[in-house]
Design a protein around this motif. Structure first.
Motif, short mmCIF file in Angstrom:
data_model
loop_
_atom_site.label_atom_id
_atom_site.label_comp_id
_atom_site.label_asym_id
_atom_site.label_seq_id
_atom_site.Cartn_x
_atom_site.Cartn_y
_atom_site.Cartn_z
N GLN A 266 0.83 -1.20 0.00
CA GLN A 266 0.00 0.00 0.00
C GLN A 266 0.86 1.26 0.00
O GLN A 266 0.57 2.23 -0.71
CB GLN A 266 -0.92 -0.01 1.22
CG GLN A 266 -2.01 -1.08 1.18
CD GLN A 266 -2.73 -1.23 2.51
OE1 GLN A 266 -2.64 -0.37 3.37
NE2 GLN A 266 -3.44 -2.33 2.67
N VAL A 267 1.94 1.24 0.78
CA VAL A 267 2.83 2.40 0.84
C VAL A 267 3.60 2.55 -0.47
O VAL A 267 3.81 3.67 -0.95
CB VAL A 267 3.78 2.30 2.05
CG1 VAL A 267 4.82 3.42 2.03
CG2 VAL A 267 2.98 2.36 3.35
N HIS A 268 4.03 1.44 -1.06
CA HIS A 268 4.67 1.51 -2.38
C HIS A 268 3.79 2.29 -3.36
O HIS A 268 4.25 3.24 -4.01
CB HIS A 268 4.87 0.10 -2.94
CG HIS A 268 6.10 -0.59 -2.47
ND1 HIS A 268 7.36 -0.10 -2.67
CD2 HIS A 268 6.27 -1.77 -1.82
CE1 HIS A 268 8.25 -0.93 -2.16
NE2 HIS A 268 7.61 -1.95 -1.64
N ILE A 269 2.54 1.87 -3.47
CA ILE A 269 1.63 2.48 -4.44
C ILE A 269 1.32 3.93 -4.07
O ILE A 269 1.29 4.82 -4.94
CB ILE A 269 0.34 1.66 -4.56
CG1 ILE A 269 0.65 0.27 -5.14
CG2 ILE A 269 -0.69 2.38 -5.41
CD1 ILE A 269 1.24 0.29 -6.53
N GLN A 270 1.10 4.19 -2.79
CA GLN A 270 0.77 5.56 -2.37
C GLN A 270 1.93 6.51 -2.60
O GLN A 270 1.74 7.66 -3.03
CB GLN A 270 0.37 5.56 -0.89
CG GLN A 270 -0.44 6.77 -0.48
CD GLN A 270 -1.80 6.83 -1.16
OE1 GLN A 270 -2.48 5.82 -1.26
NE2 GLN A 270 -2.19 7.99 -1.65
N PHE A 271 3.15 6.04 -2.34
CA PHE A 271 4.34 6.87 -2.56
C PHE A 271 4.52 7.16 -4.05
O PHE A 271 4.84 8.29 -4.44
CB PHE A 271 5.57 6.17 -1.99
CG PHE A 271 6.83 6.97 -2.07
CD1 PHE A 271 6.95 8.19 -1.42
CD2 PHE A 271 7.93 6.50 -2.79
CE1 PHE A 271 8.12 8.94 -1.48
CE2 PHE A 271 9.10 7.23 -2.86
CZ PHE A 271 9.20 8.45 -2.21
N VAL B 155 0.07 -8.09 -3.97
CA VAL B 155 -0.77 -6.96 -3.55
C VAL B 155 -0.43 -5.72 -4.37
O VAL B 155 -1.31 -4.92 -4.69
CB VAL B 155 -0.63 -6.70 -2.04
CG1 VAL B 155 -1.46 -5.50 -1.61
CG2 VAL B 155 -1.05 -7.93 -1.25
N VAL B 156 0.84 -5.53 -4.74
CA VAL B 156 1.19 -4.41 -5.62
C VAL B 156 0.42 -4.52 -6.93
O VAL B 156 -0.13 -3.54 -7.44
CB VAL B 156 2.71 -4.37 -5.88
CG1 VAL B 156 3.02 -3.45 -7.06
CG2 VAL B 156 3.46 -3.88 -4.65
N HIS B 157 0.35 -5.73 -7.47
CA HIS B 157 -0.41 -5.94 -8.71
C HIS B 157 -1.89 -5.57 -8.53
O HIS B 157 -2.48 -4.89 -9.37
CB HIS B 157 -0.31 -7.40 -9.15
CG HIS B 157 0.83 -7.68 -10.08
ND1 HIS B 157 0.76 -7.48 -11.44
CD2 HIS B 157 2.09 -8.12 -9.82
CE1 HIS B 157 1.91 -7.80 -11.99
NE2 HIS B 157 2.75 -8.18 -11.03
N GLN B 158 -2.47 -6.01 -7.42
CA GLN B 158 -3.88 -5.73 -7.16
C GLN B 158 -4.15 -4.24 -7.03
O GLN B 158 -5.11 -3.71 -7.62
CB GLN B 158 -4.32 -6.47 -5.89
CG GLN B 158 -4.33 -7.98 -6.02
CD GLN B 158 -4.55 -8.69 -4.69
OE1 GLN B 158 -4.45 -8.08 -3.62
NE2 GLN B 158 -4.84 -9.98 -4.74
N LEU B 159 -3.30 -3.57 -6.27
CA LEU B 159 -3.49 -2.13 -6.05
C LEU B 159 -3.19 -1.33 -7.32
O LEU B 159 -3.85 -0.34 -7.61
CB LEU B 159 -2.60 -1.66 -4.90
CG LEU B 159 -2.91 -2.26 -3.53
CD1 LEU B 159 -1.86 -1.84 -2.52
CD2 LEU B 159 -4.29 -1.86 -3.06
N ALA B 160 -2.16 -1.77 -8.07
CA ALA B 160 -1.81 -1.08 -9.31
C ALA B 160 -2.96 -1.15 -10.31
O ALA B 160 -3.25 -0.17 -11.02
CB ALA B 160 -0.55 -1.68 -9.91
N GLU B 161 -3.63 -2.28 -10.36
CA GLU B 161 -4.77 -2.42 -11.28
C GLU B 161 -5.89 -1.45 -10.92
O GLU B 161 -6.50 -0.83 -11.80
CB GLU B 161 -5.28 -3.86 -11.24
CG GLU B 161 -6.39 -4.15 -12.24
CD GLU B 161 -6.80 -5.61 -12.25
OE1 GLU B 161 -7.78 -5.93 -12.95
OE2 GLU B 161 -6.16 -6.42 -11.56
N LYS B 162 -6.12 -1.28 -9.62
CA LYS B 162 -7.17 -0.34 -9.19
C LYS B 162 -6.81 1.10 -9.51
O LYS B 162 -7.68 1.92 -9.81
CB LYS B 162 -7.39 -0.48 -7.68
CG LYS B 162 -8.02 -1.80 -7.24
CD LYS B 162 -8.20 -1.84 -5.73
CE LYS B 162 -8.80 -3.15 -5.28
NZ LYS B 162 -8.93 -3.22 -3.80
N GLU B 163 -5.51 1.41 -9.47
CA GLU B 163 -5.05 2.78 -9.72
C GLU B 163 -4.69 3.02 -11.19
O GLU B 163 -4.23 4.10 -11.54
CB GLU B 163 -3.84 3.09 -8.83
CG GLU B 163 -4.12 3.07 -7.34
CD GLU B 163 -4.91 4.27 -6.87
OE1 GLU B 163 -5.13 5.20 -7.69
OE2 GLU B 163 -5.32 4.29 -5.70
#
Length: 410
Positions: free
Chosen positions: A155-160, A194-202
């Motif tokens: 989550q922090v990876h994606i948010q940053f 989880v990075v993949h999942q969050l990246a897809e949403k963003e």
């Protein structure tokens, strides 16, 4: 004469009984806690570092009068070199040593195996450092975790990337190309998933994902695949040796990525900067708290560092000792209230225990999810290697400086 003899015998029996009772009472004044870590073998470096944090917290508490009105805390160690040893050592601590509460364990595979034994035995397992989400996702009755799981790192990876990196690259979020290189245990696999999942949403473009064994001695194929993908951002998930190997071979093979972001593990250790030197400067790292942080947000951090240096004669080797110190202090607070190691009583008290962000040595707050046992107020921070030091750069309340981007030299 017989009456006198009988009296003496009875008196002696009473004295023996009293002495026996006094010994039993003395035993209750020591609260024994199992400490299960990889203290030898391939994981020993950070296993020992993690144990040091627990040890320092206990020694500090005992020096200050103990818990619950003067009871001392004693650590009973178990050396869990791998998952099989973790099960065996957990069984030994529980069945031979009578341990009712166990702390550990740094490694996710060790934690997963040992906590399963603890659950079957009705023994409370406190995890202070292992990050695999499935440790608490099982919703066991007898597990609590103070540190953030791997998904929080993602989550922090994606948010940053979303809040900071995109502006620095001068691109729209959907145009940023992100690659992932990760070791293939549950640690690396979970973060990547989880990075993949969050990246897809963003709507973030993942252009390459490269899993590998942490025990490999050649990452050239991984690096060449990454080079072909031409990412703007590379997320690395590595232990120490593979983190060093990835950095060295990237330089040899000409892989230049504008922004590299590690994920704890090897990228937050002094051994990493010692092995890679100036090449490590500029690397970001999403991980547990380290030592160059805003001390107003991390009360007790400086005291911990002084305790560490006094006992071990060196600077802390990574943030793992700090997070275990913080986790153990939470357990000690709960022990202070409960006064015994009964698993159900400790769990009940722990679920009522709260602390706000910015009030502990890690800056984490404390609030355990009653279903999973996960601390909902723990979180990773973004650090960066700057002039050979790992400093907090994001979020602002934890940081000591702004993140530095040297995109022209990439």
């Amino acid at each position: 004469m017989k009456k006198i003899t009988s009296f003496i015998i009875v008196a002696c029996l009473l004295i023996i009984t009293a002495c026996s009772s006094e010994g039993a009472s003395g035993d209750t004044e020591t609260l024994k806690i199992g400490a299960l870590f990889p203290l030898s073998g391939n994981l020993a470096l950070l296993g020992e570092e993690s144990y040091r944090g627990v040890e320092l917290a206990v020694e500090q508490a005992n020096k200050n009068g103990g818990v619950a009105g003067g009871k001392k805390v004693e650590l009973v160690k178990g050396d869990a070199v791998d998952a099989d040893a973790a099960q065996a050592e957990a069984n030994r601590l529980i069945n031979q040593k009578g341990i009712e509460t166990i702390v550990g364990s740094y490694s996710s595979s060790i934690s997963f195996a040992a906590s399963e034994v603890a659950e079957r035995s009705g023994v409370l397992y406190w995890e202070f450092g292992a990050v695999a989400d499935n440790i608490t996702d099982r919703k066991y009755n007898y597990i609590l975790r103070t540190n953030p799981p791997a998904s929080y790192l993602s989550q922090v990876h994606i948010q940053f990337i979303k809040d900071v990196v995109t502006d620095q690259l001068g691109k729209e979020l959907g145009d940023v190309k992100v690659a992932i290189a990760h070791e293939d245990s549950s640690y690396g696999t979970t973060i990547a998933k989880v990075v993949h999942q969050l990246a897809e949403k963003e709507d973030i473009n993942i252009v390459s994902t490269q899993p590998y064994s942490a025990g490999t001695n050649d990452l050239s194929s991984v690096i060449l695949n990454l080079k072909n993908a031409e990412p703007d951002v590379l997320i690395g998930v590595s232990y120490l040796n593979d983190a060093i190997l990835l950095e060295r071979q990237s330089k040899e093979l000409g892989l230049n990525v504008p922004v590299f972001i590690g994920s704890g593990g090897g990228h937050d250790m002094l051994d990493f900067i010692n092995a890679t030197g100036e090449d490590a400067n500029g690397i970001f790292n999403v991980a547990f708290p380290q030592y160059n942080m805003n001390d107003e947000f991390t009360p007790g951090l400086n005291e911990f560092v002084e305790l560490y240096k006094e006992k071990y004669g060196e600077e802390p080797r990574s943030g793992h000792s700090l997070v275990d110190y913080m986790g153990m202090k939470v357990l000690l607070d709960v022990l202070d209230e409960v006064g015994e190691t009964d698993p159900d009583k400790l769990k009940e008290a722990a679920l009522k225990y709260t602390a706000e962000n910015g009030t502990t040595a890690t800056g984490w707050g404390v609030e355990f999810d009653p279903e999973t046992g996960q601390n909902l107020k723990s979180r990773p921070y973004v650090q960066q290697w700057v002039d050979g030091e790992l400093v907090a750069v994001w979020p602002e309340e934890a940081s000591v400086t702004d993140p530095v981007f040297d995109l022209e030299n990439q």
